[in-house]
Design an enzyme around this catalytic site. Structure first.
Site, PDB file in Angstrom:
ATOM      1  N   LYS A 122       4.149  -7.908 -21.494  1.00 44.18           N
ATOM      2  CA  LYS A 122       3.594  -6.553 -21.622  1.00 44.18           C
ATOM      3  C   LYS A 122       2.152  -6.632 -22.105  1.00 44.18           C
ATOM      4  CE  LYS A 122       5.695  -4.775 -19.719  1.00 44.18           C
ATOM      5  NZ  LYS A 122       6.878  -5.219 -19.084  1.00 44.18           N
ATOM      6  N   LYS A 127       2.544  -1.707  -8.679  1.00 40.13           N
ATOM      7  CA  LYS A 127       3.894  -1.505  -9.201  1.00 40.13           C
ATOM      8  C   LYS A 127       4.945  -2.198  -8.351  1.00 40.13           C
ATOM      9  CE  LYS A 127       6.784   0.431 -12.025  1.00 40.13           C
ATOM     10  NZ  LYS A 127       6.869  -0.228 -13.331  1.00 40.13           N
ATOM     11  N   GLU A 133      -0.299  -8.125 -19.438  1.00 35.98           N
ATOM     12  CA  GLU A 133      -0.485  -7.252 -18.268  1.00 35.98           C
ATOM     13  C   GLU A 133      -1.483  -6.133 -18.515  1.00 35.98           C
ATOM     14  OE1 GLU A 133       3.683  -6.007 -17.776  1.00 35.98           O
ATOM     15  OE2 GLU A 133       3.301  -6.186 -15.640  1.00 35.98           O
ATOM     16  N   CYS A 146       0.855  -1.167   0.000  1.00 32.50           N
ATOM     17  CA  CYS A 146       0.000   0.000   0.000  1.00 32.50           C
ATOM     18  C   CYS A 146       0.897   1.226   0.000  1.00 32.50           C
ATOM     19  CB  CYS A 146      -0.886   0.009   1.237  1.00 32.50           C
ATOM     20  SG  CYS A 146      -1.772  -1.543   1.477  1.00 32.50           S
ATOM     21  N   ASN A 164       0.655  -0.189   6.255  1.00 28.03           N
ATOM     22  CA  ASN A 164       1.069  -0.869   5.037  1.00 28.03           C
ATOM     23  C   ASN A 164       1.789  -2.125   5.514  1.00 28.03           C
ATOM     24  OD1 ASN A 164       2.337  -1.584   2.669  1.00 28.03           O
ATOM     25  ND2 ASN A 164       3.760   0.146   2.667  1.00 28.03           N
ATOM     26  N   GLY A 165       1.177  -3.289   5.339  1.00 32.02           N
ATOM     27  CA  GLY A 165       1.836  -4.501   5.814  1.00 32.02           C
ATOM     28  C   GLY A 165       0.853  -5.556   6.266  1.00 32.02           C
ATOM     29  N   GLU A 183       9.220 -11.005 -22.757  1.00 33.45           N
ATOM     30  CA  GLU A 183       8.878  -9.690 -22.221  1.00 33.45           C
ATOM     31  C   GLU A 183       7.749  -9.043 -23.046  1.00 33.45           C
ATOM     32  OE1 GLU A 183       9.274  -8.152 -19.637  1.00 33.45           O
ATOM     33  OE2 GLU A 183       9.008  -6.036 -20.090  1.00 33.45           O
ATOM     34  N   TRP A 242      -3.904  -1.708  -1.405  1.00 38.78           N
ATOM     35  CA  TRP A 242      -3.967  -2.906  -2.242  1.00 38.78           C
ATOM     36  C   TRP A 242      -4.320  -4.022  -1.272  1.00 38.78           C
ATOM     37  CZ3 TRP A 242      -1.652  -7.739  -2.876  1.00 38.78           C
ATOM     38  CH2 TRP A 242      -1.762  -8.322  -4.151  1.00 38.78           C
ATOM     39  N   HIS A 268       7.716 -28.430 -31.029  1.00 41.00           N
ATOM     40  CA  HIS A 268       7.624 -29.421 -29.953  1.00 41.00           C
ATOM     41  C   HIS A 268       6.296 -29.318 -29.210  1.00 41.00           C
ATOM     42  CE1 HIS A 268      11.729 -30.601 -30.661  1.00 41.00           C
ATOM     43  NE2 HIS A 268      12.068 -29.323 -30.676  1.00 41.00           N
ATOM     44  N   ARG A 328       1.208   1.941  -5.978  1.00 45.06           N
ATOM     45  CA  ARG A 328       1.392   0.917  -4.952  1.00 45.06           C
ATOM     46  C   ARG A 328       0.094   0.195  -4.606  1.00 45.06           C
ATOM     47  NH1 ARG A 328       6.219   1.371  -2.366  1.00 45.06           N
ATOM     48  NH2 ARG A 328       5.433   0.119  -0.660  1.00 45.06           N
TER      49      ARG A 328
HETATM   50  C1  F6R Z   1       6.117  -6.159 -15.484  1.00 41.15           C
HETATM   51  C2  F6R Z   1       6.345  -5.759 -14.135  1.00 41.15           C
HETATM   52  C3  F6R Z   1       6.589  -6.798 -13.099  1.00 41.15           C
HETATM   53  C4  F6R Z   1       7.886  -6.479 -12.370  1.00 41.15           C
HETATM   54  C5  F6R Z   1       8.123  -7.460 -11.230  1.00 41.15           C
HETATM   55  C6  F6R Z   1       9.440  -7.199 -10.531  1.00 41.15           C
HETATM   56  O1  F6R Z   1       5.838  -5.088 -16.308  1.00 41.15           O
HETATM   57  O2  F6R Z   1       6.366  -4.603 -13.844  1.00 41.15           O
HETATM   58  O3  F6R Z   1       6.652  -8.071 -13.678  1.00 41.15           O
HETATM   59  O4  F6R Z   1       8.935  -6.523 -13.290  1.00 41.15           O
HETATM   60  O5  F6R Z   1       7.079  -7.355 -10.315  1.00 41.15           O
HETATM   61  O6  F6R Z   1       9.488  -5.909 -10.014  1.00 41.15           O
HETATM   62  P1  F6R Z   1      10.847  -5.246  -9.607  1.00 41.15           P
HETATM   63  O7  F6R Z   1      11.682  -5.094 -10.823  1.00 41.15           O
HETATM   64  O8  F6R Z   1      10.465  -3.928  -9.014  1.00 41.15           O
HETATM   65  O9  F6R Z   1      11.503  -6.154  -8.613  1.00 41.15           O
END
Ligand code: F6R
Length: 647
Positions: A524, A642, A527, A35, A134-135, A520, A108, A543, A60
């Site tokens: 993207k 994030k 997500e 959070c 937060n926790g 990747e 969150w 395969h 967050r």
């Molecule tokens: C993808 C994304 C997540 C982060 C993952 C690791 O777009 O943002 O998959 O890459 O949660 O986060 P960090 O790099 O902050 O440890």
């Protein structure tokens, strides 16, 4: 356990080496929270500052939000609701928002569904105290039972409400001050927290505390700010105190900042300077942070390599490596630990380090690594890769590696983050705040740092030829212009996205350095558009996954020139032969794959090992435009946050 730490911040972007080299024993035990908390006490109106801070912390968590304000006459008001910070703003219309002190929260959900009652702040039973948290309080059940036996009732299903009532109970039964009640209550708590507490009748003081959750106090002139992330309050001050684990901050507008430990010893107040510009936190005319961050990449690469590659000699220097040269030269193995996008970047790091340094590399999901009793030796180097520097699993993997005696190197973006502070040494990627939930510029920054790391270590080990070293470092120096070039594909990618907006599934293919790029690209897309997408090494198709191919299954194939180009071209033919639609990412002027593909995206070509940085740009754009056309919330996709500080 509650040692303070020393750490040098390298915010001067012009110094030659801008890496981190840390030695401390402090690392979080466990993180279980995602959070955002913010607080203010001073002379200004608190509410607008809190709301702005919440907007900046919304990455967050964004399922509910709230504020608590103490009026000058001592009244304590809590306003909170389900939804985003903008919903809270509507809810606040017409309310009594006076006061120069307050705390606020964006949630969150962990304990209890997102609803008004579970939103923070939580009042204590008497409504004399309000708390944001937060926790996760792991022993909340036991504490709750004890409080219920003492007549307490609960309005929410959160563990946080248990904590505010525990504080009230301690205060009522021992008659102590609020900071002392917080300290005594926290001594009974098992779990992770960053909390802030205000009370009725006191419009001067916030009491805050932290264990395994980020928390920073911004120090102004006769005012203090509190936040989970310094970036959210950077417009008010450059002076920050990072609250340590097991520390309680007493933030009083009429007194200097005081920090005590849970054992009631005074902690050192260590003010750090942090320089970030506000423009880095705003959309700057772009409709979404994600698009802004995609377009920032030419500049973020400049920042990432600044001071690290000598433009005259092409020499690469990373102080985090130089300071520990022997560890790198003698490393028997390197283990990358990371999650999500950072894990994909690490797979590229594996190719770079193995080919340039000839050191065996393993790449581990941090979440798997930490729970499978891995073999870690003292001559291993563990490289923890994390944009936020707060990811719980990666932090736990760092802790495990350190306990096993390995040298731990961090590749992080957020300055002063938990992982940056917990590692022995490291390199920041310096791409600036990444606010869009889908990681873009952090990925390209991470790969850029990994390329520099491989070159620096390869040269020390004598495993890279002069010619290759110079070729790659020169390409890195020109990378910003290459990124400008590749961004020109945006309008064409936007048109392509229109055609494929209604696809239900996608396959992404790549080989070698670009296999992780395919993973990747798929991540993207899923997500932010919620379209199912999978990345595969191109040769793996036959395969099994090729069974999925039909006219309804588009394939994004990365077919830029490398030593497997011809094989990828054949894999594309195999898909074509089964009626699959192909979007190929090719080198400018490539006619061979152009003939078999349905659509092509042409990109400039640089050294093969850096191509993932270039190729990832159109894939980011494709995901972005498809998500926009589908009407998705690009910057805050559902169910995501994030900074993933839950296990
Ligand atoms: C993808 C994304 C997540 C982060 C993952 C690791 O777009 O943002 O998959 O890459 O949660 O986060 P960090 O790099 O902050 O440890």
């Amino acid at each position: 356990m509650f040692k303070s730490f020393e750490w040098s911040y390298h915010t001067d972007r012009h110094q030659y080496y801008n890496d981190f080299s840390t030695r401390n024993d402090l690392y979080a035990k466990k993180q279980n929270n995602m959070c955002g908390i913010v607080g203010y006490v001073g002379r200004r109106d608190a509410c607008p500052i809190l709301i702005k801070g919440l907007h900046r912390l919304e990455y967050r968590g964004y399922d509910s939000a709230g504020v608590a304000l103490v009026n000058p006459d001592g009244r304590l008001n809590v306003f909170k609701c389900k939804g985003k910070v903008s919903d809270l703003e509507h809810f606040l219309d017409g309310k009594d928002l006076g006061g120069n002190i307050g705390i606020a929260h964006t949630r969150w959900a962990t304990h209890g569904v997102p609803n008004d009652a579970n939103a923070h702040p939580h009042y204590s039973e008497s409504e004399n105290i309000a708390l944001i948290h937060n926790g996760i309080i792991e022993n909340y059940r036991v504490l709750k039972d004890a409080l219920e036996q003492n007549g307490y009732t609960f309005r929410s299903s959160t563990d946080s409400e248990v904590l505010v009532n525990l504080i009230e109970y301690v205060r009522a039964t021992s008659g102590c001050s609020l900071p002392e009640a917080v300290r005594q209550a926290l001594r009974q708590v098992i779990g992770a927290y960053a909390i802030a507490v205000v009370e009725k009748g006191n419009h001067d003081r916030i009491v805050a505390a932290r264990q395994s959750s980020p928390m920073v106090v911004g120090v102004g002139d006769g005012e203090f700010f509190l936040s989970s992330d310094a970036a959210s309050i950077i417009e008010y001050t450059e002076d920050f105190v990072y609250v340590g684990d097991g520390e309680i901050a007493v933030i009083d507008r009429n007194a200097p900042l005081k920090i005590v430990t849970l054992d009631n010893h005074d902690a050192k107040i260590d003010i750090k300077k942090l320089q970030l510009s506000i423009s880095q936190l705003e959309k700057g005319g772009y409709p979404h942070f994600m698009l802004k961050e995609i377009y920032e990449q030419p500049r973020t690469i400049v920042d990432c390599i600044r001071g690290r590659i000598n433009p005259d000699t092409c020499e690469v220097k990373l102080s985090g490596v130089i300071d520990h040269r022997d560890r790198f030269v003698n490393a028997r193995r390197i283990i990358f630990v990371a999650c999500g996008t950072s894990w994909h970047a690490s797979l590229i790091g594996e190719h770079l380090v193995e080919s340039i340094c000839r050191i065996p590399v393993e790449v581990e999901y941090a979440s798997e690594f930490r729970y499978r009793n891995p073999i870690i030796r003292e001559d291993d180097i563990v490289v923890a890769v994390s944009q936020s520097g707060e990811t719980a699993d990666t932090l736990a993997a760092v802790e495990l590696a350190r306990k096993a005696g390995a040298f731990v190197f961090g590749i992080c973006n957020v300055v002063g983050s938990s992982i940056a502070r917990a590692t022995d040494s490291g390199a920041y990627i310096h791409v600036g705040p990444e606010i869009g939930v889908a990681s873009t510029k952090a990925f390209t920054g991470q790969v850029t740092v990994m390329a520099m790391l491989a070159l620096a270590v390869g040269r020390e080990r004598g495993t890279v030829t002069e010619a290759y070293y110079n070729e790659v470092s020169a390409a890195l120096l020109h990378l910003p212009e290459t990124m400008e070039e590749v961004l020109k594909v945006a309008p064409q990618v936007a048109d392509l996205a229109k055609i494929f907006t209604y696809a239900h599934n996608f396959i992404y293919l790549g080989r070698g350095y670009n296999y992780p790029t395919a993973l990747e690209g798929a991540l993207k897309l899923k997500e932010i558009s919620y379209i199912h997408a999978e990345g595969y090494p191109a040769a793996e198709m036959k395969h099994g996954p090729i069974a999925l191919i039909d006219a309804e299954m588009p394939t994004v194939a990365i077919a830029t020139p490398d030593h497997t180009y011809e094989k990828t071209a054949s894999n594309i033919e195999e898909i074509k032969a089964r009626g699959g639609k192909i979007i190929a990412v090719i080198a400018r002027g490539d006619e061979q794959v152009r003939r078999s593909a349905d659509f092509v995206i042409e990109v400039p070509v640089i050294a093969e090992c850096l191509m993932p940085i270039v190729v990832s740009v159109p894939l980011q754009l494709l995901a972005y435009y498809i998500a926009v056309y589908k009407g998705r919330n690009v910057d805050q996709p559902r169910n995501l946050a994030k900074s993933v500080t839950v296990e």
